[in-house]
Enzyme design. Structure first.
Site, PDB file in Angstrom:
ATOM      1  N   PRO A  86      -1.708   6.876  -0.235  1.00 46.55           N
ATOM      2  CA  PRO A  86      -2.918   6.593  -1.004  1.00 46.55           C
ATOM      3  C   PRO A  86      -3.368   5.158  -0.749  1.00 46.55           C
ATOM      4  O   PRO A  86      -2.538   4.250  -0.612  1.00 46.55           O
ATOM      5  CB  PRO A  86      -2.493   6.805  -2.458  1.00 46.55           C
ATOM      6  CG  PRO A  86      -1.006   6.850  -2.451  1.00 46.55           C
ATOM      7  CD  PRO A  86      -0.553   7.149  -1.069  1.00 46.55           C
ATOM      8  N   HIS A  87      -4.684   4.969  -0.652  1.00 43.78           N
ATOM      9  CA  HIS A  87      -5.195   3.640  -0.337  1.00 43.78           C
ATOM     10  C   HIS A  87      -6.604   3.462  -0.866  1.00 43.78           C
ATOM     11  O   HIS A  87      -7.285   4.430  -1.198  1.00 43.78           O
ATOM     12  CB  HIS A  87      -5.162   3.392   1.176  1.00 43.78           C
ATOM     13  CG  HIS A  87      -5.917   4.415   1.961  1.00 43.78           C
ATOM     14  ND1 HIS A  87      -5.353   5.621   2.335  1.00 43.78           N
ATOM     15  CD2 HIS A  87      -7.179   4.439   2.416  1.00 43.78           C
ATOM     16  CE1 HIS A  87      -6.250   6.322   3.001  1.00 43.78           C
ATOM     17  NE2 HIS A  87      -7.373   5.628   3.071  1.00 43.78           N
ATOM     18  N   GLY A  88      -6.992   2.203  -0.942  1.00 48.41           N
ATOM     19  CA  GLY A  88      -8.329   1.875  -1.386  1.00 48.41           C
ATOM     20  C   GLY A  88      -8.594   0.390  -1.214  1.00 48.41           C
ATOM     21  O   GLY A  88      -7.707  -0.367  -0.844  1.00 48.41           O
TER      22      GLY A  88
END
Length: 153
Positions: free
Chosen positions: A66-68
């Protein structure tokens, strides 16, 4: 860039308590906040959940990244969590995810963000790395494995 240079030992969770995708994101966010307490937890979770709506960051083979991107951040931050029982992360292969790297980048550094994502994905392509991380018992052991294997990639 080495993973061990951007992943503080305190941001490693040897055994996630989470049972859902959202709970994984919450636990990994809390691990990031131990290292970067100035970040807004609510905003970070919102960014991660929005990214998941575009398509799961569960890439298969028991892995999710997960990334942002978020403002008010001066450098890349990473956390890691492991679930021996596995968690449904809506992965591409339909199988539960066991190894999670959460990656948060400053809003304006696409190149660094993409290089870090590629590095983590390459690192986790190794069945040996995945197996070693899956068998590790403690935060310290996980960190040592990441340091050792980081040198190979």
């Amino acid at each position: 860039m080495k993973i061990s240079e951007i992943l503080p030992k305190e941001a490693i969770i040897a055994e996630l308590e989470a049972k859902t995708k959202r709970e994984v994101l919450e636990e990994l966010t809390d691990a990031v906040l131990r290292h970067k307490p100035q970040l807004d937890r609510h905003r970070l979770l919102e960014v991660l959940l929005e990214r998941e709506k575009l398509g799961s960051t569960g890439i298969g083979e028991g892995i999710a990244i997960p990334h942002g991107k978020i403002d008010n951040l001066d450098q890349l931050v990473v956390s890691f969590g492991r679930s021996t029982r596995g968690i449904d992360f809506e992965s591409m292969d339909g199988k539960p995810a066991h190894l999670f790297f959460l990656l948060v980048a400053p809003e304006n550094c696409a190149g660094t963000h993409l290089r870090a994502l590629a590095r983590i994905a390459r690192f986790l392509k190794s069945a040996t790395v995945r197996r070693r991380l899956g068998l590790a018992a403690t935060q310290e052991e996980i960190f040592n494995i990441i340091q050792q294997e980081d040198d190979v990639f």
